[in-house]
Design an enzyme around this catalytic site. Structure first.
Site, PDB file in Angstrom:
ATOM      1  N   LYS A  15       9.660 -12.261 -16.233  1.00 10.79           N
ATOM      2  CA  LYS A  15       9.306 -11.016 -16.900  1.00 10.79           C
ATOM      3  C   LYS A  15       8.082 -11.207 -17.794  1.00 10.79           C
ATOM      4  O   LYS A  15       7.177 -10.374 -17.826  1.00 10.79           O
ATOM      5  CB  LYS A  15      10.476 -10.501 -17.752  1.00 10.79           C
ATOM      6  CG  LYS A  15      11.552  -9.812 -16.971  1.00 10.79           C
ATOM      7  CD  LYS A  15      11.060  -8.514 -16.364  1.00 10.79           C
ATOM      8  CE  LYS A  15      11.814  -8.165 -15.104  1.00 10.79           C
ATOM      9  NZ  LYS A  15      11.526  -8.991 -13.948  1.00 10.79           N
TER      10      LYS A  15
ATOM     11  N   HIS B 226      12.775 -35.353 -18.185  1.00 15.27           N
ATOM     12  CA  HIS B 226      12.303 -35.891 -16.910  1.00 15.27           C
ATOM     13  C   HIS B 226      10.884 -35.405 -16.614  1.00 15.27           C
ATOM     14  O   HIS B 226      10.528 -35.172 -15.447  1.00 15.27           O
ATOM     15  CB  HIS B 226      13.256 -35.501 -15.783  1.00 15.27           C
ATOM     16  CG  HIS B 226      14.613 -36.124 -15.920  1.00 15.27           C
ATOM     17  ND1 HIS B 226      14.900 -37.402 -15.496  1.00 15.27           N
ATOM     18  CD2 HIS B 226      15.761 -35.662 -16.473  1.00 15.27           C
ATOM     19  CE1 HIS B 226      16.152 -37.701 -15.750  1.00 15.27           C
ATOM     20  NE2 HIS B 226      16.710 -36.649 -16.358  1.00 15.27           N
TER      21      HIS B 226
ATOM     22  N   TRP C 239      -4.148  -1.801  -0.803  1.00 19.05           N
ATOM     23  CA  TRP C 239      -4.101  -3.127  -1.427  1.00 19.05           C
ATOM     24  C   TRP C 239      -4.801  -4.064  -0.473  1.00 19.05           C
ATOM     25  O   TRP C 239      -4.350  -4.284   0.635  1.00 19.05           O
ATOM     26  CB  TRP C 239      -2.654  -3.566  -1.640  1.00 19.05           C
ATOM     27  CG  TRP C 239      -2.502  -4.889  -2.304  1.00 19.05           C
ATOM     28  CD1 TRP C 239      -2.533  -6.121  -1.732  1.00 19.05           C
ATOM     29  CD2 TRP C 239      -2.285  -5.131  -3.700  1.00 19.05           C
ATOM     30  NE1 TRP C 239      -2.350  -7.102  -2.660  1.00 19.05           N
ATOM     31  CE2 TRP C 239      -2.193  -6.522  -3.881  1.00 19.05           C
ATOM     32  CE3 TRP C 239      -2.150  -4.287  -4.800  1.00 19.05           C
ATOM     33  CZ2 TRP C 239      -1.976  -7.100  -5.128  1.00 19.05           C
ATOM     34  CZ3 TRP C 239      -1.934  -4.882  -6.040  1.00 19.05           C
ATOM     35  CH2 TRP C 239      -1.846  -6.269  -6.196  1.00 19.05           C
TER      36      TRP C 239
ATOM     37  N   ARG D 122       3.067   0.843  -6.635  1.00 19.63           N
ATOM     38  CA  ARG D 122       3.107  -0.134  -5.551  1.00 19.63           C
ATOM     39  C   ARG D 122       1.934  -1.105  -5.596  1.00 19.63           C
ATOM     40  O   ARG D 122       1.945  -2.120  -4.923  1.00 19.63           O
ATOM     41  CB  ARG D 122       3.136   0.586  -4.194  1.00 19.63           C
ATOM     42  CG  ARG D 122       4.382   1.415  -3.973  1.00 19.63           C
ATOM     43  CD  ARG D 122       4.288   2.235  -2.717  1.00 19.63           C
ATOM     44  NE  ARG D 122       4.299   1.417  -1.509  1.00 19.63           N
ATOM     45  CZ  ARG D 122       5.397   1.035  -0.867  1.00 19.63           C
ATOM     46  NH1 ARG D 122       6.580   1.375  -1.329  1.00 19.63           N
ATOM     47  NH2 ARG D 122       5.337   0.309   0.224  1.00 19.63           N
TER      48      ARG D 122
ATOM     49  N   GLU E 167       4.733 -12.041 -15.577  1.00 16.84           N
ATOM     50  CA  GLU E 167       4.197 -11.051 -14.648  1.00 16.84           C
ATOM     51  C   GLU E 167       3.561  -9.855 -15.334  1.00 16.84           C
ATOM     52  O   GLU E 167       2.678  -9.214 -14.762  1.00 16.84           O
ATOM     53  CB  GLU E 167       5.274 -10.589 -13.663  1.00 16.84           C
ATOM     54  CG  GLU E 167       6.426  -9.811 -14.237  1.00 16.84           C
ATOM     55  CD  GLU E 167       7.469  -9.458 -13.182  1.00 16.84           C
ATOM     56  OE1 GLU E 167       7.140  -9.448 -11.988  1.00 16.84           O
ATOM     57  OE2 GLU E 167       8.626  -9.197 -13.567  1.00 16.84           O
TER      58      GLU E 167
ATOM     59  N   GLU F 234      14.703 -15.550 -15.058  1.00 10.77           N
ATOM     60  CA  GLU F 234      14.324 -14.142 -15.062  1.00 10.77           C
ATOM     61  C   GLU F 234      13.493 -13.793 -16.297  1.00 10.77           C
ATOM     62  O   GLU F 234      12.507 -13.049 -16.203  1.00 10.77           O
ATOM     63  CB  GLU F 234      15.576 -13.260 -14.999  1.00 10.77           C
ATOM     64  CG  GLU F 234      15.304 -11.767 -15.026  1.00 10.77           C
ATOM     65  CD  GLU F 234      14.472 -11.254 -13.858  1.00 10.77           C
ATOM     66  OE1 GLU F 234      14.033 -10.093 -13.924  1.00 10.77           O
ATOM     67  OE2 GLU F 234      14.238 -12.023 -12.888  1.00 10.77           O
TER      68      GLU F 234
ATOM     69  N   LYS G 123       5.088  -3.480  -6.103  1.00 14.34           N
ATOM     70  CA  LYS G 123       6.526  -3.288  -6.288  1.00 14.34           C
ATOM     71  C   LYS G 123       7.319  -3.855  -5.121  1.00 14.34           C
ATOM     72  O   LYS G 123       8.291  -4.573  -5.319  1.00 14.34           O
ATOM     73  CB  LYS G 123       6.816  -1.790  -6.457  1.00 14.34           C
ATOM     74  CG  LYS G 123       8.285  -1.466  -6.700  1.00 14.34           C
ATOM     75  CD  LYS G 123       8.783  -2.072  -7.994  1.00 14.34           C
ATOM     76  CE  LYS G 123      10.208  -1.689  -8.298  1.00 14.34           C
ATOM     77  NZ  LYS G 123      10.740  -2.408  -9.471  1.00 14.34           N
TER      78      LYS G 123
ATOM     79  N   ASN H  62      -0.159   0.824   6.610  1.00  8.99           N
ATOM     80  CA  ASN H  62       0.370  -0.224   5.737  1.00  8.99           C
ATOM     81  C   ASN H  62       0.779  -1.401   6.598  1.00  8.99           C
ATOM     82  O   ASN H  62       1.257  -1.220   7.717  1.00  8.99           O
ATOM     83  CB  ASN H  62       1.618   0.259   4.981  1.00  8.99           C
ATOM     84  CG  ASN H  62       1.278   1.214   3.862  1.00  8.99           C
ATOM     85  OD1 ASN H  62       0.118   1.434   3.556  1.00  8.99           O
ATOM     86  ND2 ASN H  62       2.298   1.786   3.254  1.00  8.99           N
ATOM     87  N   GLY H  63       0.663  -2.614   6.054  1.00 11.18           N
ATOM     88  CA  GLY H  63       1.103  -3.786   6.799  1.00 11.18           C
ATOM     89  C   GLY H  63      -0.063  -4.690   7.144  1.00 11.18           C
ATOM     90  O   GLY H  63      -1.182  -4.550   6.645  1.00 11.18           O
TER      91      GLY H  63
ATOM     92  N   CYS I  63       0.845  -1.189   0.000  1.00 10.86           N
ATOM     93  CA  CYS I  63       0.000   0.000   0.000  1.00 10.86           C
ATOM     94  C   CYS I  63       0.883   1.242   0.000  1.00 10.86           C
ATOM     95  O   CYS I  63       2.080   1.165   0.226  1.00 10.86           O
ATOM     96  CB  CYS I  63      -0.903   0.016   1.224  1.00 10.86           C
ATOM     97  SG  CYS I  63      -1.908  -1.470   1.423  1.00 10.86           S
TER      98      CYS I  63
END
Length: 612
Positions: A489, A508, A76, A27, A492, A485, A607, A102-103, A2
């Site tokens: 990318k 396998h 959020w 964020r 997401e 990576e 973020k 926040n949290g 948030c």
């Protein structure tokens, strides 16, 4: 995750708050709200579900709210669905206390039950409303100051928080508290600001304080006072942020992500230069003695997401150059599996924000066990930077897009520098070899520029992948780390299912997922593994896969196998991740743009992950 902003001064607060919240949109959030106070008049609270623009329109750009003191928030959802009712700010029953948070408050239900017995009523499903009413309860019970009330609440709350509250009896003042959630406080000429992250206030001031864990602050016009948990006044050092406000703007690019992709040469060069002195490798901020480096028996790299992928690359580089065994650990698993840590080991924590909750917890676990710690972070004064024994800063500047690019590249450079430093001290490489590798690093920025100058073919190729359902990345060694990576990318920001596999593991089980038209991307930058990965690509092609190959200049025979081939300049094989990742960043970006998605703010992502 948030975003919090706050302001008290002489100008109108609402436009400042809305501007600050706009800088924190990266964020991630689902609703927003602001609370503004005009002198001794009651606080006015306005909230809106959805994008910040809805709040801007609801308040006429802030002009509908008069007052020079206020707080704002982008939420959020954690406790309770996204809605105006659950959006912050929240108020006590009589409006005595108004606040944002926040949290996550882990014992909020227990606290809520207690407050209900005391006569409090609840209108939302959030843990934040519980915190605000708990502060109100202690303020009235002990008839003390706001600092006393917040202190009492902090002792009772379990979890993480960054709190900003206003009290009816204290106009033009904001009280803040922090535990395991980021907060920065700025001061200017007769003004004071607070925010979750620096970009929110860079436009107004670059003089800031970093409030510590379990500390409180009182913001007045142009003045900030700090307190410990006992309510005693403490002194904090004022820091000047070197980023300018332009660094947090798009500068003509459609999205921050593309701007930050193009800023990678500078981020790489600046970070490398910080590790050099007169052209020689030097890590002046790392206090590990040569004797301690020589006695290292194990390195543990702990990180999340893209930083974890940096750690996987670093594992190969450190082990080859410095001959120190390296384990790479997911921070979210590290402390819960009760790791056996060598007392002669070193825990390296990698985090862009320096506030990543799992990484911070892992750092504290290592310190509690008496193992030396070193942080690779981008944000000066962040929690991880302050708490680690040593810190190696990346100089990427502010990174706004959720999908990291330049911070990842800067972290790679810092990891290479650390590997070279350790190798030199342990006499595993001589001066000539070290100088050769430093020269290779110095050449990376220009080589990244060359890749960026020739991105049109990738844009064309990406436009053909919009309908893809599954994409697989394969590679061996460092190429596997690059694949991880690249896959992240793509998934997401384009929402295409994508996975990375060690190429040797295809038979396998994974190869059963390949069917006609499946895009398989092979990364082949390691000369000694090139032919083996080509064979794996051939196996995929025989099962109907459409192949993209990513390799270094000179391996033109790959075009005989791959349907589409991308080349990057040659460098030492240990450093190819710095080049090969760039086309994969561009691929993810262009696919997302072609699908009409919001590249900078992908759904369900934030973020900085500052809660578990």
């Amino acid at each position: 995750m948030c975003g919090i902003v706050g302001f008290t001064g002489s100008r109108q607060a609402a436009p400042v708050l809305l501007d600050g919240l706009s800088k924190l949109e990266y964020r991630g959030y689902d609703s927003a709200g602001i609370a503004v106070r005009d002198g001794t008049k009651p606080v006015e609270v306005v909230k809106a579900k959805g994008r910040l623009q809805a709040l801007v329109e609801k308040t006429d750009g802030g002009r509908a709210l008069a007052g020079c003191c206020g707080i704002g928030h982008t939420r959020w959802a954690t406790h309770g669905e996204p809605s105006e009712n659950n959006a912050h700010p929240h108020c006590s029953d009589d409006g005595n206390v108004v606040g944002v948070h926040n949290g996550i408050i882990e014992n909020y239900q227990q606290l809520k039950d207690k407050l209900i017995k005391k006569g409090y009523r609840f209108y939302s499903s959030t843990d934040t409303e519980v915190a605000i009413k708990l502060i109100d309860y202690y303020y009235k019970k002990y008839e003390g100051t706001p600092v006393d009330a917040v202190n009492h609440a902090m002792v009772r709350i379990r979890g993480s928080y960054a709190l900003a509250v206003m009290f009816k009896d204290y106009p033009e003042e904001i009280y803040v508290a922090r535990k395991d959630s980021p907060m920065i406080i700025g001061v200017g000429d007769g003004e004071a600001y607070l925010a979750s992250d620096a970009p929110a206030i860079l436009k107004f001031t670059r003089d800031v304080y970093y409030i510590g864990n379990m500390e409180l602050g009182r913001l007045e016009k142009g003045r900030v006072t700090f307190y410990n948990l006992d309510g005693d006044e403490i002194q904090k050092e004022l820091t000047t942020i070197k980023w300018d406000s332009e660094a947090a703007e798009k500068s003509g690019y459609e999205y921050f992500m593309m701007k930050e992709i193009h800023e990678q040469p500078k981020a790489v060069l600046d970070t490398l230069n910080s590790c050099l002195k007169d052209g020689e490798l030097a890590l002046p901020d790392v206090s590990l003695t040569d004797e301690q480096i020589r006695s290292l028996r194990q390195i543990y790299i702990v990180a999340c997401g893209s930083a974890y992928h940096v750690g996987v690359v670093a594992q190969y580089v450190i082990e080859e150059l410095a001959h120190i065994p390296v384990r790479v650990e997911l921070a979210s698993e590290f402390r819960y599996r009760k790791p056996l840590l060598d007392p002669d080991g070193l825990v390296v924590v990698i985090s862009q924000s320096g506030e990543t909750a799992d990484s911070l917890a892992a750092l504290r676990e290592a310190k509690q066990r008496g193992v030396k710690t070193l942080a690779i972070v981008n944000v000066v004064g962040s929690s991880i930077a302050r708490e680690a024994d040593d810190v190696l800063y990346t100089l990427a500047g502010p990174e706004i897009a959720v999908a990291t690019t330049k911070a990842y590249s800067a972290q790679l450079i810092a990891s290479y520098a650390l590997a070279l430093h350790f190798a030199r001290v342990r006499e595993q490489i001589d001066g000539a070899r070290c100088a050769q590798l430093v020269a290779e690093l110095a050449a990376l920025p220009d080589k990244i520029e060359k890749i960026l100058e020739n991105k049109e073919r990738l844009q064309w190729f990406a436009s053909k992948q919009v309908a893809a359902k599954d994409v697989f990345f394969i590679g061996r060694g460092i190429d596997y780390a690059i694949s991880m990576e690249g896959s992240l990318k793509l998934k997401e920001i384009s929402y295409i299912h994508s996975e990375a596999y060690a190429a040797g593991e295809l038979k396998h089980g994974t190869i059963s997922l390949v069917e006609d038209g499946t895009l398989v991307i092979g990364v082949l930058t390691q000369p000694e593994l090139y032919e083996k990965t080509v064979s794996n690509l051939v196996e995929c092609k025989s099962r109907g896969a459409y192949l993209m190959g990513l390799t270094s200049n000179g391996h033109y025979s790959l075009e005989d196998t791959a349907d589409f081939t991308v080349y990057v300049p040659t460098t030492d094989p240990l450093f190819t991740a710095s080049l090969a990742v760039v086309p994969l960043q561009l691929l993810g970006y262009y696919v997302s743009v072609a699908k009409g998605l919001d590249v900078d703010k992908p759904r369900n992502l934030a973020k900085s992950v500052t809660v578990e």
